[in-house]
Design a protein around this motif. Structure first.
Motif, PDB file in Angstrom:
ATOM      1  N   GLU A 298       0.847  -1.203   0.000  1.00 44.89           N
ATOM      2  CA  GLU A 298       0.000   0.000   0.000  1.00 44.89           C
ATOM      3  C   GLU A 298       0.876   1.244   0.000  1.00 44.89           C
ATOM      4  O   GLU A 298       0.596   2.223  -0.669  1.00 44.89           O
ATOM      5  N   THR A 299       1.928   1.175   0.808  1.00 47.33           N
ATOM      6  CA  THR A 299       2.774   2.349   1.027  1.00 47.33           C
ATOM      7  C   THR A 299       4.238   1.921   0.989  1.00 47.33           C
ATOM      8  O   THR A 299       4.595   0.867   1.511  1.00 47.33           O
ATOM      9  N   VAL A 300       5.042   2.747   0.347  1.00 46.91           N
ATOM     10  CA  VAL A 300       6.484   2.499   0.288  1.00 46.91           C
ATOM     11  C   VAL A 300       7.175   3.796   0.686  1.00 46.91           C
ATOM     12  O   VAL A 300       6.937   4.834   0.055  1.00 46.91           O
ATOM     13  N   SER A 301       7.995   3.786   1.731  1.00 43.80           N
ATOM     14  CA  SER A 301       8.691   5.024   2.100  1.00 43.80           C
ATOM     15  C   SER A 301      10.179   4.883   1.788  1.00 43.80           C
ATOM     16  O   SER A 301      10.744   3.781   1.794  1.00 43.80           O
ATOM     17  N   VAL A 302      10.805   6.039   1.511  1.00 43.30           N
ATOM     18  CA  VAL A 302      12.219   6.051   1.125  1.00 43.30           C
ATOM     19  C   VAL A 302      12.940   7.110   1.950  1.00 43.30           C
ATOM     20  O   VAL A 302      12.450   8.238   2.060  1.00 43.30           O
ATOM     21  N   VAL A 303      14.066   6.751   2.541  1.00 41.09           N
ATOM     22  CA  VAL A 303      14.889   7.751   3.250  1.00 41.09           C
ATOM     23  C   VAL A 303      16.356   7.617   2.832  1.00 41.09           C
ATOM     24  O   VAL A 303      16.803   6.559   2.402  1.00 41.09           O
ATOM     25  N   SER A 304      17.077   8.740   2.970  1.00 42.80           N
ATOM     26  CA  SER A 304      18.519   8.719   2.705  1.00 42.80           C
ATOM     27  C   SER A 304      19.235   8.113   3.902  1.00 42.80           C
ATOM     28  O   SER A 304      18.764   8.202   5.033  1.00 42.80           O
ATOM     29  N   LEU A 305      20.367   7.533   3.633  1.00 41.55           N
ATOM     30  CA  LEU A 305      21.181   6.925   4.687  1.00 41.55           C
ATOM     31  C   LEU A 305      22.392   7.800   4.962  1.00 41.55           C
ATOM     32  O   LEU A 305      22.966   8.372   4.030  1.00 41.55           O
ATOM     33  N   ASP A 306      22.782   7.921   6.225  1.00 47.83           N
ATOM     34  CA  ASP A 306      24.025   8.629   6.537  1.00 47.83           C
ATOM     35  C   ASP A 306      25.216   7.670   6.528  1.00 47.83           C
ATOM     36  O   ASP A 306      26.240   7.940   5.920  1.00 47.83           O
ATOM     37  N   TYR A 307      25.062   6.557   7.208  1.00 46.72           N
ATOM     38  CA  TYR A 307      26.142   5.573   7.299  1.00 46.72           C
ATOM     39  C   TYR A 307      25.556   4.174   7.287  1.00 46.72           C
ATOM     40  O   TYR A 307      24.480   3.951   7.843  1.00 46.72           O
ATOM     41  N   VAL A 308      26.297   3.260   6.653  1.00 46.34           N
ATOM     42  CA  VAL A 308      25.940   1.844   6.751  1.00 46.34           C
ATOM     43  C   VAL A 308      27.216   1.101   7.153  1.00 46.34           C
ATOM     44  O   VAL A 308      28.149   0.970   6.355  1.00 46.34           O
ATOM     45  N   PHE A 309      27.265   0.679   8.398  1.00 47.85           N
ATOM     46  CA  PHE A 309      28.445  -0.036   8.892  1.00 47.85           C
ATOM     47  C   PHE A 309      28.259  -1.528   8.666  1.00 47.85           C
ATOM     48  O   PHE A 309      27.301  -2.114   9.160  1.00 47.85           O
ATOM     49  N   ASP A 310      29.166  -2.095   7.895  1.00 49.21           N
ATOM     50  CA  ASP A 310      29.142  -3.538   7.677  1.00 49.21           C
ATOM     51  C   ASP A 310      30.243  -4.182   8.509  1.00 49.21           C
ATOM     52  O   ASP A 310      31.247  -3.546   8.810  1.00 49.21           O
ATOM     53  N   ARG A 311      30.057  -5.444   8.818  1.00 48.89           N
ATOM     54  CA  ARG A 311      31.122  -6.151   9.536  1.00 48.89           C
ATOM     55  C   ARG A 311      32.401  -6.166   8.696  1.00 48.89           C
ATOM     56  O   ARG A 311      33.488  -5.904   9.182  1.00 48.89           O
ATOM     57  N   GLU A 312      32.232  -6.445   7.404  1.00 47.07           N
ATOM     58  CA  GLU A 312      33.388  -6.453   6.502  1.00 47.07           C
ATOM     59  C   GLU A 312      33.650  -5.033   6.025  1.00 47.07           C
ATOM     60  O   GLU A 312      32.730  -4.345   5.614  1.00 47.07           O
ATOM     61  N   ASN A 313      34.908  -4.605   6.083  1.00 48.54           N
ATOM     62  CA  ASN A 313      35.261  -3.293   5.551  1.00 48.54           C
ATOM     63  C   ASN A 313      36.227  -3.504   4.383  1.00 48.54           C
ATOM     64  O   ASN A 313      37.391  -3.831   4.579  1.00 48.54           O
ATOM     65  N   PRO A 314      35.714  -3.320   3.139  1.00 51.24           N
ATOM     66  CA  PRO A 314      36.553  -3.622   1.975  1.00 51.24           C
ATOM     67  C   PRO A 314      37.804  -2.738   1.891  1.00 51.24           C
ATOM     68  O   PRO A 314      38.838  -3.172   1.376  1.00 51.24           O
ATOM     69  N   LEU A 315      37.720  -1.519   2.424  1.00 52.20           N
ATOM     70  CA  LEU A 315      38.878  -0.617   2.345  1.00 52.20           C
ATOM     71  C   LEU A 315      39.986  -1.089   3.289  1.00 52.20           C
ATOM     72  O   LEU A 315      41.165  -1.134   2.914  1.00 52.20           O
ATOM     73  N   PHE A 316      39.605  -1.447   4.513  1.00 52.83           N
ATOM     74  CA  PHE A 316      40.626  -1.932   5.448  1.00 52.83           C
ATOM     75  C   PHE A 316      41.186  -3.275   4.976  1.00 52.83           C
ATOM     76  O   PHE A 316      42.386  -3.543   5.113  1.00 52.83           O
ATOM     77  N   ALA A 317      40.320  -4.094   4.386  1.00 50.47           N
ATOM     78  CA  ALA A 317      40.794  -5.385   3.858  1.00 50.47           C
ATOM     79  C   ALA A 317      41.868  -5.155   2.790  1.00 50.47           C
ATOM     80  O   ALA A 317      42.881  -5.865   2.741  1.00 50.47           O
ATOM     81  N   LYS A 318      41.651  -4.139   1.960  1.00 49.12           N
ATOM     82  CA  LYS A 318      42.628  -3.851   0.907  1.00 49.12           C
ATOM     83  C   LYS A 318      43.954  -3.383   1.519  1.00 49.12           C
ATOM     84  O   LYS A 318      45.038  -3.795   1.087  1.00 49.12           O
ATOM     85  N   LEU A 319      43.846  -2.523   2.543  1.00 53.78           N
ATOM     86  CA  LEU A 319      45.059  -2.046   3.217  1.00 53.78           C
ATOM     87  C   LEU A 319      45.803  -3.212   3.871  1.00 53.78           C
ATOM     88  O   LEU A 319      47.016  -3.355   3.720  1.00 53.78           O
ATOM     89  N   ALA A 320      45.068  -4.046   4.580  1.00 59.67           N
ATOM     90  CA  ALA A 320      45.700  -5.163   5.293  1.00 59.67           C
ATOM     91  C   ALA A 320      46.388  -6.097   4.301  1.00 59.67           C
ATOM     92  O   ALA A 320      47.511  -6.570   4.552  1.00 59.67           O
ATOM     93  N   ALA A 321      45.747  -6.342   3.163  1.00 62.93           N
ATOM     94  CA  ALA A 321      46.356  -7.224   2.158  1.00 62.93           C
ATOM     95  C   ALA A 321      47.645  -6.608   1.620  1.00 62.93           C
ATOM     96  O   ALA A 321      48.644  -7.299   1.405  1.00 62.93           O
ATOM     97  N   PHE A 322      47.633  -5.294   1.436  1.00 65.54           N
ATOM     98  CA  PHE A 322      48.819  -4.596   0.910  1.00 65.54           C
ATOM     99  C   PHE A 322      49.970  -4.626   1.914  1.00 65.54           C
ATOM    100  O   PHE A 322      51.127  -4.837   1.547  1.00 65.54           O
ATOM    101  N   LEU A 323      49.638  -4.450   3.190  1.00 64.34           N
ATOM    102  CA  LEU A 323      50.692  -4.396   4.209  1.00 64.34           C
ATOM    103  C   LEU A 323      51.215  -5.766   4.579  1.00 64.34           C
ATOM    104  O   LEU A 323      52.331  -5.892   5.084  1.00 64.34           O
ATOM    105  N   GLY A 324      50.415  -6.800   4.344  1.00 65.00           N
ATOM    106  CA  GLY A 324      50.797  -8.136   4.782  1.00 65.00           C
ATOM    107  C   GLY A 324      50.616  -8.259   6.272  1.00 65.00           C
ATOM    108  O   GLY A 324      50.221  -7.309   6.943  1.00 65.00           O
ATOM    109  N   GLN A 325      50.927  -9.439   6.800  1.00 68.98           N
ATOM    110  CA  GLN A 325      50.621  -9.665   8.225  1.00 68.98           C
ATOM    111  C   GLN A 325      51.684  -9.124   9.169  1.00 68.98           C
ATOM    112  O   GLN A 325      52.734  -8.739   8.837  1.00 68.98           O
TER     113      GLN A 325
END
Ligand SMILES: Nc1ncnc2c1ncn2[C@@H]1O[C@H](COP(=O)(O)OP(=O)(O)OP(=O)(O)O)[C@@H](O)[C@H]1O
Ligand SMILES: O=P(O)(O)OC[C@H]1O[C@H](OP(=O)(O)OP(=O)(O)O)[C@H](O)[C@@H]1O
Ligand SMILES: [Mg+2]
Length: 325
Positions: A298-325
């Protein structure tokens, strides 16, 4: 107290404004304690981070030397100023501003020179005729050498230019140029034209990580926090949140919404009462709302998001892979 984590950001012009706005949108407020002329700053709420305000080209050099952990600068400056760039720094993410192409441009009057192969022909003829090599004005010496070599062009000489490079052909100090262009206005105003296959690099501002910096466990943790903010904001920008409730909603319908509109269901399928929360790409909102209503909503509402925190962070994963362990 241990050595600070250093974030290097541009100290002036378009890049500075865009960089500060970018971090602010990610919830990271950069501030200069000593006012506009202070070239060191902090990030509100993040202890032990030093923000170093430097020129964009200096940022590339500091990252190469490991004097900054993370920095914002143009890919053109990274590739020009850092030998073996991919070993010493990692381009974590393009930031969507500071767009500029590094291009080979010749006088518009050279109507027979359209491609790098044409240029190769005329450089050889030029040398025979004038007993000197054709001159290329540029501050991108390394990018120019690499690109010309890749095209088998050897009969040329670089004239290093400190600025106003586009003026060199008219001034008689070079025959052609390699420089950056955004709108093309400066090239056109100087009677120059980009060769058809003369784009050396499409550059934009990037978040860049240094391999050689002091990556203590504490520094890694700081990078994780910074990249978490940025990733959460990036994810939020890609979607709008759509809410609705209707009994006919089931897994098959969600599957169809996913394949047709790229919709995600971050909290799973509908609740027992049929409440549903979806994340939808902005361009597909109307189509999705129509689809949901056709199927009983009947009704569909839409809002903007400020932040979406995921458990996985692709940016940090990329950094960690580059730096190695
Ligand atoms: N129209 C533009 N003109 C100049 N630089 C641009 C433009 N658009 C994007 N950029 C990018 O901005 C960066 C250069 O910034 P800036 O000129 O502030 O740094 P710099 O060259 O280190 O400083 P300076 O020019 O004072 O030596 C490059 O990465 C470049 O690609
Ligand atoms: O294709 P366009 O949109 O005309 O932009 C390209 C021009 O802009 C930049 O110069 P700027 O005036 O920023 O000075 P700078 O060389 O000192 O950075 C750049 O060096 C080019 O000359
Ligand atoms: Mg400049």
């Amino acid at each position: 107290m241990s050595a600070p984590f250093v974030l290097a950001v541009p100290s002036k012009g378009r890049l500075q404004e865009n960089t500060e706005a970018f971090f602010a949108r990610a919830g990271l407020k950069l501030s200069k304690a000593g006012g506009a002329r202070d070239y060191r700053g902090t990030i509100a709420g993040l202890d032990n981070v030093e923000v170093a305000y430097l020129s964009a080209s200096e940022i590339a050099s500091q990252l190469a030397r490991g004097f900054a952990h993370l920095g914002v600068t143009g890919e053109d400056l990274v590739r020009e100023n850092i030998a073996d760039a991919d070993k010493r720094v990692s381009l974590i993410e393009g930031l969507g501003f500071g767009y500029a192409d590094v291009v080979v441009a010749v006088p518009q009057a050279w109507i027979d020179v359209r491609t790098m192969a044409d240029l190769d022909d005329v450089t050889t003829g030029f040398r025979e005729q004038h007993h000197m090599r054709m001159r290329v004005a540029t501050k991108f010496v390394n990018l120019t050498r690499g690109f010309f070599q890749a095209h088998g062009i050897t009969d040329y000489r670089i004239v290093e230019s400190a600025g106003a490079t586009e003026g060199a052909p008219a001034a008689g100090s070079a025959e052609l140029i390699v420089d950056i262009t955004t709108t093309g206005a400066t090239l056109a105003a100087n009677g120059l034209r980009v060769l058809d296959d003369g784009t050396i690099l499409r550059s934009q501002a990037n978040l860049v990580a240094s391999k050689g910096a002091d990556w203590s466990p504490q520094a890694r943790e700081t990078a994780r926090v910074i990249l978490d903010h940025i990733a959460a904001r990036a994810r939020a920008n890609k979607y709008r949140e759509v809410r609705t409730r209707f009994r006919q909603c089931d897994a098959a319908l969600l599957g169809e919404a996913h394949s047709r509109y790229g919709v995600e269901a971050p909290f799973g399928g509908p609740t027992s009462s049929g409440m549903l929360t979806l994340h939808c790409p902005p361009g597909q909102l109307y189509a999705l709302a129509s689809f949901l209503r056709e199927h009983g909503a009947e009704t569909v509402s839409v809002v903007s998001l400020d932040y979406v925190f995921d458990r996985e962070n692709p940016l940090f994963a990329k950094l960690a892979a580059f730096l190695g362990q």
